[in-house]
Design a protein around this motif. Sequence first.
Motif, PDB file in Angstrom:
ATOM      1  N   SER A  90      26.487 -18.563  35.398  1.00  0.00           N
ATOM      2  CA  SER A  90      25.595 -19.221  33.984  1.00  0.00           C
ATOM      3  C   SER A  90      25.821 -17.854  32.984  1.00  0.00           C
ATOM      4  CB  SER A  90      24.242 -18.730  35.046  1.00  0.00           C
ATOM      5  OG  SER A  90      23.426 -18.642  34.212  1.00  0.00           O
ATOM      6  N   GLU A  91      26.363 -17.034  33.426  1.00  0.00           N
ATOM      7  CA  GLU A  91      26.553 -15.816  32.160  1.00  0.00           C
ATOM      8  C   GLU A  91      28.008 -16.297  31.108  1.00  0.00           C
ATOM      9  OE1 GLU A  91      26.490 -11.133  31.369  1.00  0.00           O
ATOM     10  OE2 GLU A  91      26.651 -11.423  33.316  1.00  0.00           O
ATOM     11  N   LEU A 134      20.564 -15.148  33.248  1.00  0.00           N
ATOM     12  CA  LEU A 134      20.803 -13.971  34.091  1.00  0.00           C
ATOM     13  C   LEU A 134      19.917 -12.501  33.888  1.00  0.00           C
ATOM     14  CD1 LEU A 134      23.295 -12.249  35.303  1.00  0.00           C
ATOM     15  CD2 LEU A 134      23.553 -11.262  33.154  1.00  0.00           C
ATOM     16  N   GLY A 135      18.781 -12.756  33.603  1.00  0.00           N
ATOM     17  CA  GLY A 135      17.650 -11.693  33.733  1.00  0.00           C
ATOM     18  C   GLY A 135      16.654 -13.069  34.787  1.00  0.00           C
ATOM     19  N   GLU A 136      16.290 -13.618  34.631  1.00  0.00           N
ATOM     20  CA  GLU A 136      16.501 -14.924  35.905  1.00  0.00           C
ATOM     21  C   GLU A 136      17.167 -14.456  37.162  1.00  0.00           C
ATOM     22  OE1 GLU A 136      16.301 -19.525  37.399  1.00  0.00           O
ATOM     23  OE2 GLU A 136      15.441 -18.831  35.202  1.00  0.00           O
ATOM     24  N   LEU A 137      18.026 -14.445  37.427  1.00  0.00           N
ATOM     25  CA  LEU A 137      18.432 -15.214  38.480  1.00  0.00           C
ATOM     26  C   LEU A 137      18.927 -13.282  38.336  1.00  0.00           C
ATOM     27  CD1 LEU A 137      21.793 -17.277  37.328  1.00  0.00           C
ATOM     28  CD2 LEU A 137      20.507 -17.492  39.279  1.00  0.00           C
ATOM     29  N   ARG A 141      10.166  -2.141  33.705  1.00  0.00           N
ATOM     30  CA  ARG A 141      10.676  -3.030  34.166  1.00  0.00           C
ATOM     31  C   ARG A 141      12.070  -2.589  34.910  1.00  0.00           C
ATOM     32  NH1 ARG A 141      10.082  -8.566  31.013  1.00  0.00           N
ATOM     33  NH2 ARG A 141      10.979  -9.239  32.856  1.00  0.00           N
ATOM     34  N   ARG A 142      12.509  -3.221  35.496  1.00  0.00           N
ATOM     35  CA  ARG A 142      14.126  -3.145  35.828  1.00  0.00           C
ATOM     36  C   ARG A 142      14.627  -3.905  34.613  1.00  0.00           C
ATOM     37  NH1 ARG A 142      16.646  -4.821  41.682  1.00  0.00           N
ATOM     38  NH2 ARG A 142      17.316  -6.945  41.065  1.00  0.00           N
ATOM     39  N   THR A 143      14.917  -2.919  34.621  1.00  0.00           N
ATOM     40  CA  THR A 143      16.421  -3.335  33.664  1.00  0.00           C
ATOM     41  C   THR A 143      17.830  -3.752  33.933  1.00  0.00           C
ATOM     42  OG1 THR A 143      15.004  -2.949  32.044  1.00  0.00           O
ATOM     43  CG2 THR A 143      16.884  -2.487  30.675  1.00  0.00           C
ATOM     44  N   LEU A 144      18.517  -4.212  33.117  1.00  0.00           N
ATOM     45  CA  LEU A 144      20.345  -4.213  33.310  1.00  0.00           C
ATOM     46  C   LEU A 144      20.730  -2.906  32.453  1.00  0.00           C
ATOM     47  CD1 LEU A 144      22.865  -5.228  34.392  1.00  0.00           C
ATOM     48  CD2 LEU A 144      22.296  -6.859  32.627  1.00  0.00           C
ATOM     49  N   ILE A 145      21.406  -2.060  33.314  1.00  0.00           N
ATOM     50  CA  ILE A 145      22.084  -1.421  32.268  1.00  0.00           C
ATOM     51  C   ILE A 145      23.813  -1.202  32.489  1.00  0.00           C
ATOM     52  CG2 ILE A 145      19.881   0.186  32.595  1.00  0.00           C
ATOM     53  CD1 ILE A 145      21.823   2.381  34.189  1.00  0.00           C
ATOM     54  N   GLY A 146      24.090  -2.415  33.314  1.00  0.00           N
ATOM     55  CA  GLY A 146      25.959  -1.461  33.774  1.00  0.00           C
ATOM     56  C   GLY A 146      25.868  -2.834  34.371  1.00  0.00           C
ATOM     57  N   THR A 147      27.652  -2.675  34.306  1.00  0.00           N
ATOM     58  CA  THR A 147      27.942  -3.516  35.979  1.00  0.00           C
ATOM     59  C   THR A 147      28.847  -2.364  36.781  1.00  0.00           C
ATOM     60  OG1 THR A 147      29.773  -3.870  34.517  1.00  0.00           O
ATOM     61  CG2 THR A 147      28.557  -5.637  34.924  1.00  0.00           C
TER      62      THR A 147
END
Length: 181
Positions: free
Chosen positions: A26-27, A34-37, A84-90
């Motif tokens: 998807s990405e 991605l945010g939904e997943l 809210r829960r936020t994506l910050i890295g991998t």
Amino acid sequence: MSLSLCGDIVTPRLSLIAVTPEMLLSEKAGEGRLGELIQCVVPGNWPLTDWEPHVFDFLLRQFEEHPEQLGWPRYVSFVPAGGRRTLIGTLGAFTKDARPTECEIGYSILAPYEGRGFATEGTKALIEYLRRDARLESVIAHTFPSIPASIRVMEKCGFVFDGEGEEAGTVRYRLRLRLPF
């Protein structure tokens, strides 16, 4: 390991979300899902600068060739105060066929979240997760000597200098999980 066994790894400040092939596809396709997943806010400065197109293909190939490594690559999320829960890295790990008792780990955090200990916290949690795999004897990581923050993360996680890295100009650090048989 089945995907159902790859729940979040939770630390005091982070949730490490298992990357799945669906998420990668998807990405890679730029679907904007991605945010939904991953049930996170995806910042406008995503993806990471190190998240080059070949990374998607590499991870998809790893999942195909090593399905037991599902759960090793993770998205790093953080819930800021009142947010809210936020994506910050991998972060994640993988093995190479030539050295199946050794995995390599890597991490990257978005610039606004750097220097706050998130890479160290997430890496320590992933290492504890990897310790459950009896096949693994050590974890390695590579960086450039000109990136002292990355070296500090490794050292805080127990890694020690182990020589020149595989890529020109890099250095390798190693963490022994257990003594080889």
